[in-house]
Motif scaffolding. Sequence first.
Motif, PDB file in Angstrom:
ATOM      1  N   PRO A 351      10.439  -4.197  18.362  1.00  0.00           N
ATOM      2  CA  PRO A 351       9.018  -3.805  18.374  1.00  0.00           C
ATOM      3  C   PRO A 351       8.574  -3.481  16.956  1.00  0.00           C
ATOM      4  O   PRO A 351       9.335  -2.928  16.170  1.00  0.00           O
ATOM      5  N   ARG A 352       7.337  -3.843  16.644  1.00  0.00           N
ATOM      6  CA  ARG A 352       6.873  -3.638  15.262  1.00  0.00           C
ATOM      7  C   ARG A 352       5.422  -3.162  15.284  1.00  0.00           C
ATOM      8  O   ARG A 352       4.490  -3.923  15.016  1.00  0.00           O
ATOM      9  N   PRO A 353       5.209  -1.878  15.576  1.00  0.00           N
ATOM     10  CA  PRO A 353       3.843  -1.364  15.574  1.00  0.00           C
ATOM     11  C   PRO A 353       3.298  -1.317  14.151  1.00  0.00           C
ATOM     12  O   PRO A 353       4.053  -1.129  13.193  1.00  0.00           O
ATOM     13  N   PRO A 354       1.990  -1.472  13.986  1.00  0.00           N
ATOM     14  CA  PRO A 354       1.414  -1.321  12.644  1.00  0.00           C
ATOM     15  C   PRO A 354       1.569   0.106  12.164  1.00  0.00           C
ATOM     16  O   PRO A 354       1.576   1.055  12.956  1.00  0.00           O
ATOM     17  N   ASN A 575      13.002   0.569  -1.740  1.00  0.00           N
ATOM     18  CA  ASN A 575      12.869  -0.884  -1.674  1.00  0.00           C
ATOM     19  C   ASN A 575      11.607  -1.346  -2.396  1.00  0.00           C
ATOM     20  O   ASN A 575      10.904  -0.553  -3.037  1.00  0.00           O
ATOM     21  N   ASN A 576      11.311  -2.620  -2.264  1.00  0.00           N
ATOM     22  CA  ASN A 576      10.177  -3.198  -2.988  1.00  0.00           C
ATOM     23  C   ASN A 576       8.818  -2.740  -2.466  1.00  0.00           C
ATOM     24  O   ASN A 576       7.792  -2.963  -3.116  1.00  0.00           O
ATOM     25  N   ILE A 577       8.802  -2.079  -1.313  1.00  0.00           N
ATOM     26  CA  ILE A 577       7.532  -1.625  -0.749  1.00  0.00           C
ATOM     27  C   ILE A 577       7.087  -0.300  -1.361  1.00  0.00           C
ATOM     28  O   ILE A 577       5.915   0.053  -1.349  1.00  0.00           O
ATOM     29  N   CYS A 578       8.028   0.448  -1.916  1.00  0.00           N
ATOM     30  CA  CYS A 578       7.722   1.775  -2.460  1.00  0.00           C
ATOM     31  C   CYS A 578       6.621   1.687  -3.523  1.00  0.00           C
ATOM     32  O   CYS A 578       6.649   0.838  -4.408  1.00  0.00           O
ATOM     33  N   GLY A 642       3.116  -7.851   8.204  1.00  0.00           N
ATOM     34  CA  GLY A 642       1.961  -7.545   7.376  1.00  0.00           C
ATOM     35  C   GLY A 642       2.342  -7.116   5.980  1.00  0.00           C
ATOM     36  O   GLY A 642       3.203  -6.259   5.808  1.00  0.00           O
ATOM     37  N   GLY A 643       1.725  -7.735   4.980  1.00  0.00           N
ATOM     38  CA  GLY A 643       2.025  -7.420   3.592  1.00  0.00           C
ATOM     39  C   GLY A 643       2.930  -8.424   2.913  1.00  0.00           C
ATOM     40  O   GLY A 643       3.159  -8.339   1.711  1.00  0.00           O
ATOM     41  N   MET A 675      -5.061  -4.794  12.448  1.00  0.00           N
ATOM     42  CA  MET A 675      -3.964  -3.855  12.279  1.00  0.00           C
ATOM     43  C   MET A 675      -2.651  -4.559  11.988  1.00  0.00           C
ATOM     44  O   MET A 675      -1.729  -3.963  11.425  1.00  0.00           O
ATOM     45  N   ALA A 676      -2.548  -5.838  12.390  1.00  0.00           N
ATOM     46  CA  ALA A 676      -1.300  -6.557  12.153  1.00  0.00           C
ATOM     47  C   ALA A 676      -0.970  -6.635  10.671  1.00  0.00           C
ATOM     48  O   ALA A 676       0.188  -6.803  10.289  1.00  0.00           O
ATOM     49  N   GLN A 677      -1.990  -6.506   9.820  1.00  0.00           N
ATOM     50  CA  GLN A 677      -1.730  -6.567   8.383  1.00  0.00           C
ATOM     51  C   GLN A 677      -0.952  -5.345   7.893  1.00  0.00           C
ATOM     52  O   GLN A 677      -0.339  -5.388   6.833  1.00  0.00           O
ATOM     53  N   MET A 678      -0.971  -4.276   8.647  1.00  0.00           N
ATOM     54  CA  MET A 678      -0.379  -3.021   8.183  1.00  0.00           C
ATOM     55  C   MET A 678       1.031  -2.866   8.744  1.00  0.00           C
ATOM     56  O   MET A 678       1.354  -1.924   9.462  1.00  0.00           O
ATOM     57  N   GLY A 679       1.882  -3.840   8.437  1.00  0.00           N
ATOM     58  CA  GLY A 679       3.270  -3.755   8.839  1.00  0.00           C
ATOM     59  C   GLY A 679       3.562  -4.320  10.201  1.00  0.00           C
ATOM     60  O   GLY A 679       4.713  -4.295  10.647  1.00  0.00           O
ATOM     61  N   GLY A 680       2.572  -4.834  10.892  1.00  0.00           N
ATOM     62  CA  GLY A 680       2.783  -5.424  12.208  1.00  0.00           C
ATOM     63  C   GLY A 680       3.082  -6.904  12.104  1.00  0.00           C
ATOM     64  O   GLY A 680       3.049  -7.498  11.028  1.00  0.00           O
ATOM     65  N   PRO A 681       3.364  -7.567  13.237  1.00  0.00           N
ATOM     66  CA  PRO A 681       3.645  -9.003  13.218  1.00  0.00           C
ATOM     67  C   PRO A 681       2.411  -9.813  12.823  1.00  0.00           C
ATOM     68  O   PRO A 681       1.294  -9.511  13.234  1.00  0.00           O
ATOM     69  N   VAL A 682       2.620 -10.842  12.005  1.00  0.00           N
ATOM     70  CA  VAL A 682       1.537 -11.690  11.537  1.00  0.00           C
ATOM     71  C   VAL A 682       1.948 -13.149  11.702  1.00  0.00           C
ATOM     72  O   VAL A 682       3.089 -13.511  11.423  1.00  0.00           O
TER      73      VAL A 682
END
Length: 833
Positions: A351-354, A575-578, A642-643, A675-682
Amino acid sequence: MNAVKALCTGENGKGVVMQGNMAFAVGCVRAGIHAADGYPGTPSTEVIDRGLSQVQDMISVGWSVNEAVAAGVGFGHTLAGSDCVVTMKVPGLFQAADVITSAAFYTSRRGSLVYYIASDYTPSSTQHLVDPRPMLRSCCIPVFEPRNHQELHEAARIAADLGRELNTPVAIIASGVLCHSEGLVRLMDTAVRERVPVPENMSDFITLPVRARMFHDQVRTTRMPALREKVEQSPLNIWTRGEGRIGVITHGVNTLFVEEVAAGRKLDVLSLGFTHPLPLELIRRFRDSVNGPVYVIEDGHRFIQEGILAAGIEVRGKDEDETVTEWTPALIAARLGLDCPSGAPVMACPPRPPMICAGCPYRLFGQIVGRMRKKGHLEAVFGDIGCNTLLHFLNAMDTVLAMGASEAKRLGYVLSRPESAGKCLAVLGDGTECHSGMDATRNTIFRGIPGVKVILNNNWTAMTGGQPSPTSPVNLAGEPNIFDLNASLKAHGASVVEVSGYDRKGLQKALKDALAAAEKGEFTTLVVTGVCIRKMPKEAYGLRMEVDAELCKRCGTCQICPGIEADAEGLPHFNNICTGCVRQNAACSQMCPVGAIAPAKDQNVCALDSCPELPVPPERIELPGLSGELPPFLSVAVRGVGGQGNLFFGRVLTQLAYLLGYDRQNIVKGETHGMAQMGGPVISTFACGRVHSPVLMPGTCQCLVCMERSEVFRPGFLDMLRPGGTVVLADTAIVPPFFKAGDYPAMDAVRQALAGYRVIGVDVLGTALSLGDAAGRSANVVMIGVLSRVTPFDSFPEEYWMQALRNVSPKPAIWQANYAAFLAGRELGARQG
């Protein structure tokens, strides 16, 4: 001249691949529409945000504080003789319902009032799935639903012309699929629209009961018969004759889906331009021409179907309680009884909630509130629409209802449970407070109800992409903003306490004090400040954090953000997201009980021992001639998180197709927003050649690209691959927050599960990092380089790929980074064979 103005003034008939919202925006200007207003709301936002805002010298445009105000602004424009478009998503229509329903029945001559209403029946970014057409029908407002990007481009002209002819507002309901997909558009003719003279008697537009009855009767007896006659004869109704065995009545983007399904099959199809009023006589003739069943394929509930059945015309459609609200080609094929490939999931997908962004100023607040709830210090948190909704996934929010409703919910709760005034919060963003939340603030002060309202003030309308709001430093025109939220709240009589979102101890104290004051009968407005990280200057990024392994107790307290991970022994690393919390006081370092986290002493930007020297890209790219015929059909589906840059990936592919000459046939691209752009599935889809729909039929895709390894198992993705197709799989793991790392699928397990497919595994993130890209943002470009080595895409010279990349991001620094990443990807792909 900027790119949007170039499209607004470009040569008539020129073919351009455009996003649906941009096609509409450009069409507004080319049609001579005088004004536009609206409120940001995915999937309608880009019309003003990315489109009309760039040509403010050609059209009067602005954001209003909410949709009702925007509709009123639009009405004012029409009284001045201007044709005006008002943009919103479906919930915004209901927010503006009082203005829209009241304005519907005026019959005097004025400028055209066009409502651009973007639907989202999935939903991916909207909080409900209500079909707005019954309300619009009750208002006697005609409803036009564009079928493709070309009609979306021409929609403003069609609607404004009808509005002027019959003195009626017109609603354009644009499918979210069309709004956010890209398709081939031929630029319409440009026009200049003369303004309508200002009404001599402005009192013809006053709302009084006696006049309301008079206007209603005029509309029913004059406008509606004229509209019905017009839609019966409209060239926007398209009848495609087949073999007379199966018929389909459809509308909007579903027309493209039906065409995709009908490829090679002779179906009878009636595609409607207007869905209110319905051309019932045309529908009756169509039904009589088909010997077999006739199906109604429509989004929403059963608006068209029930209108046809009420006229005594036999059709098949949705059952009364059926849950389908938005169709796909696969669903349509199944409904018509046609074969469509489908398979069981190969492996479960996590599961990958935003989630709110790494470094977001809301994160510490969410962490504190989540802990207070666990300890029983808070019994309820009433949330609102916006980025703050995502606090739910930090266990820091209970309920979300509608824009501005958080404080009203809290007040109602406390009125029923007075003893809970010091044990609950209302939470919303600054943009939502200015939209409609301030009404509830006034209500609480007026009624003298104690409690705590939290306004998370990040200065922008962040969820929809950072549009200006009354709390922003400037408005859409770039003019300095003098509105002062805190001063306004104080003028209302509120007790205002301001605290930084990056001050953990300050937040804890402010919440404790405000809740204690609520126990004493006081009302506090707590304003938590911190600019949206997406609006922070570039120099705010790049702060590298590090962990002192000797001090670290491996307690996991710092694990509050996707930018920090722990290894098998529990030692954290970044990681690279920081984001380094954009050079504020980093949240994770404040969480650490032993002070083991701090900015790295060595702030080398590329995080390597030495930054590599990137190759110098060519200043000019000579495109070689193409030998042989182009493949009749190309398709790619790109999945990720997302991202990861899926949308950029798709834009490059559309540019490539245009350069290759597929604009002589068709080019389409679909994508996920919201909302998928914020860490959710895209997911992004691309196809060119013999293709109709931005949503592909299962079993037709030549190549699946997966930017994150577990996302390959997202339901329906592998079903898209045609026999003999290729899966290009990134060895990138983005473990969802709160998901046990030990339960996450290892690459070996993923490969084993995909044993029946042709799989190319590549480390695109590691390659991007090796180029000195500390954020890993060029991993998508590395993957584009890999794709350029995969059949049939390897048949195109690399110069076409490079030119496509440069067309999308021409700035020299970005072009150099992308050039290096693309070459590295091609080398990586060559090694994989």
